[in-house]
Write a protein that holds these residues in place. Structure first.
Motif, PDB file in Angstrom:
ATOM      1  N   GLN A 142      12.262  -3.170 -26.707  1.00 22.87           N
ATOM      2  CA  GLN A 142      13.325  -3.963 -27.310  1.00 22.87           C
ATOM      3  C   GLN A 142      13.482  -5.292 -26.577  1.00 22.87           C
ATOM      4  O   GLN A 142      13.633  -6.336 -27.205  1.00 22.87           O
ATOM      5  CB  GLN A 142      14.643  -3.204 -27.289  1.00 22.87           C
ATOM      6  N   GLY A 143      13.434  -5.269 -25.252  1.00 22.34           N
ATOM      7  CA  GLY A 143      13.552  -6.505 -24.473  1.00 22.34           C
ATOM      8  C   GLY A 143      12.415  -7.457 -24.756  1.00 22.34           C
ATOM      9  O   GLY A 143      12.614  -8.667 -24.874  1.00 22.34           O
ATOM     10  N   ALA A 144      11.193  -6.927 -24.885  1.00 20.02           N
ATOM     11  CA  ALA A 144      10.039  -7.765 -25.185  1.00 20.02           C
ATOM     12  C   ALA A 144      10.179  -8.405 -26.560  1.00 20.02           C
ATOM     13  O   ALA A 144       9.894  -9.589 -26.743  1.00 20.02           O
ATOM     14  CB  ALA A 144       8.750  -6.950 -25.102  1.00 20.02           C
ATOM     15  N   ALA A 145      10.627  -7.637 -27.540  1.00 16.43           N
ATOM     16  CA  ALA A 145      10.793  -8.169 -28.891  1.00 16.43           C
ATOM     17  C   ALA A 145      11.856  -9.268 -28.917  1.00 16.43           C
ATOM     18  O   ALA A 145      11.661 -10.330 -29.524  1.00 16.43           O
ATOM     19  CB  ALA A 145      11.157  -7.048 -29.857  1.00 16.43           C
ATOM     20  N   GLU A 146      12.991  -9.026 -28.263  1.00 18.69           N
ATOM     21  CA  GLU A 146      14.056 -10.020 -28.243  1.00 18.69           C
ATOM     22  C   GLU A 146      13.645 -11.263 -27.450  1.00 18.69           C
ATOM     23  O   GLU A 146      13.942 -12.384 -27.842  1.00 18.69           O
ATOM     24  CB  GLU A 146      15.331  -9.417 -27.670  1.00 18.69           C
ATOM     25  N   ASN A 166      10.552 -12.340 -27.022  1.00 19.92           N
ATOM     26  CA  ASN A 166       9.542 -13.042 -27.808  1.00 19.92           C
ATOM     27  C   ASN A 166      10.201 -13.890 -28.888  1.00 19.92           C
ATOM     28  O   ASN A 166       9.817 -15.023 -29.123  1.00 19.92           O
ATOM     29  CB  ASN A 166       8.555 -12.055 -28.425  1.00 19.92           C
ATOM     30  N   ALA A 167      11.219 -13.333 -29.539  1.00 26.60           N
ATOM     31  CA  ALA A 167      11.915 -14.067 -30.593  1.00 26.60           C
ATOM     32  C   ALA A 167      12.636 -15.289 -30.020  1.00 26.60           C
ATOM     33  O   ALA A 167      12.690 -16.337 -30.656  1.00 26.60           O
ATOM     34  CB  ALA A 167      12.912 -13.152 -31.302  1.00 26.60           C
ATOM     35  N   ALA A 168      13.162 -15.154 -28.814  1.00 19.77           N
ATOM     36  CA  ALA A 168      13.942 -16.239 -28.222  1.00 19.77           C
ATOM     37  C   ALA A 168      13.080 -17.293 -27.535  1.00 19.77           C
ATOM     38  O   ALA A 168      13.365 -18.483 -27.615  1.00 19.77           O
ATOM     39  CB  ALA A 168      14.948 -15.682 -27.215  1.00 19.77           C
ATOM     40  N   ALA A 169      11.991 -16.863 -26.865  1.00 16.59           N
ATOM     41  CA  ALA A 169      11.239 -17.810 -26.038  1.00 16.59           C
ATOM     42  C   ALA A 169       9.731 -17.625 -26.103  1.00 16.59           C
ATOM     43  O   ALA A 169       9.027 -18.092 -25.221  1.00 16.59           O
ATOM     44  CB  ALA A 169      11.712 -17.705 -24.591  1.00 16.59           C
ATOM     45  N   GLY A 170       9.222 -16.935 -27.086  1.00 15.13           N
ATOM     46  CA  GLY A 170       7.778 -16.781 -27.222  1.00 15.13           C
ATOM     47  C   GLY A 170       7.208 -15.794 -26.230  1.00 15.13           C
ATOM     48  O   GLY A 170       7.915 -14.916 -25.717  1.00 15.13           O
ATOM     49  N   PRO A 171       5.908 -15.924 -25.914  1.00 13.73           N
ATOM     50  CA  PRO A 171       5.228 -14.945 -25.054  1.00 13.73           C
ATOM     51  C   PRO A 171       5.831 -14.803 -23.660  1.00 13.73           C
ATOM     52  O   PRO A 171       5.913 -13.709 -23.133  1.00 13.73           O
ATOM     53  CB  PRO A 171       3.793 -15.479 -24.966  1.00 13.73           C
ATOM     54  N   VAL A 172       6.262 -15.909 -23.075  1.00 14.25           N
ATOM     55  CA  VAL A 172       6.878 -15.822 -21.744  1.00 14.25           C
ATOM     56  C   VAL A 172       8.169 -15.018 -21.835  1.00 14.25           C
ATOM     57  O   VAL A 172       8.460 -14.158 -21.008  1.00 14.25           O
ATOM     58  CB  VAL A 172       7.144 -17.228 -21.162  1.00 14.25           C
ATOM     59  N   VAL A 192       9.273 -11.475 -19.763  1.00 13.77           N
ATOM     60  CA  VAL A 192      10.533 -11.366 -19.015  1.00 13.77           C
ATOM     61  C   VAL A 192      11.464 -10.368 -19.689  1.00 13.77           C
ATOM     62  O   VAL A 192      12.062  -9.511 -19.039  1.00 13.77           O
ATOM     63  CB  VAL A 192      11.216 -12.750 -18.883  1.00 13.77           C
ATOM     64  N   GLY A 193      11.579 -10.442 -21.003  1.00 19.38           N
ATOM     65  CA  GLY A 193      12.441  -9.525 -21.742  1.00 19.38           C
ATOM     66  C   GLY A 193      12.006  -8.082 -21.595  1.00 19.38           C
ATOM     67  O   GLY A 193      12.826  -7.173 -21.527  1.00 19.38           O
ATOM     68  N   GLY A 194      10.695  -7.857 -21.534  1.00 21.17           N
ATOM     69  CA  GLY A 194      10.186  -6.497 -21.354  1.00 21.17           C
ATOM     70  C   GLY A 194      10.602  -5.909 -20.024  1.00 21.17           C
ATOM     71  O   GLY A 194      10.992  -4.751 -19.934  1.00 21.17           O
TER      72      GLY A 194
END
Length: 138
Positions: free
Chosen positions: A32-36, A38-44, A48-50
């Motif tokens: 969920q963190g990776a998806a959010e 990615n939506a907010a700031a792309g691959p980086v 970080v979200g992951g």
């Protein structure tokens, strides 16, 4: 550059895999963190979200569904003063260090590396090394 992001993401998943046995919430939180992110700031943001999501999911997994209401009751009984914070309270928010009072989580909840505080009437779990919110309790 793209390979670096893939490698970082793979490393994140690899490092959080062992915790999946202990806390069902880590893989779900990381995804969920990776998806959010990615939506907010792309691959980086995904990388970080992951990581942040995995930590958050792990905390939720450690404070089991049956413990959350009991822990909430414990916090209410303590009658801690609620710190007034102007911005939104969310996972990932970094709280001011000197202005907020942080409290140890009692040993019976099995969470040793985090503290809690009350912000705008809500109980939050915080990483004491960074003052970053890792969970907002209901």
């Amino acid at each position: 550059m793209k390979n670096m992001f893939i490698a970082a993401g793979s490393l994140t998943l690899l490092l959080s895999s062992p915790f999946a046995v202990l806390a069902q919430g880590v893989p779900r939180g990381a995804a969920q963190g990776a998806a959010e992110g990615n939506a907010a700031a792309g691959p980086v943001g995904a990388v970080v979200g992951g990581v942040v999501g995995g930590v958050t999911g792990g905390v939720k997994g450690l404070l089991g569904i049956d413990q959350r209401p009991r822990f909430h009751e414990y916090v209410v009984r303590q009658h801690h003063t609620s710190y007034k914070y102007r911005d939104n309270i969310a996972v990932g928010t970094v709280l001011p260090g000197g202005e907020v009072t942080y409290y140890d989580v009692p040993p019976e909840y099995g969470i040793r590396d985090y503290r809690y505080t009350v912000i705008n009437g809500q109980t939050v779990l915080v990483d004491p090394r960074t003052n970053r919110i890792v969970d907002v309790l209901d």
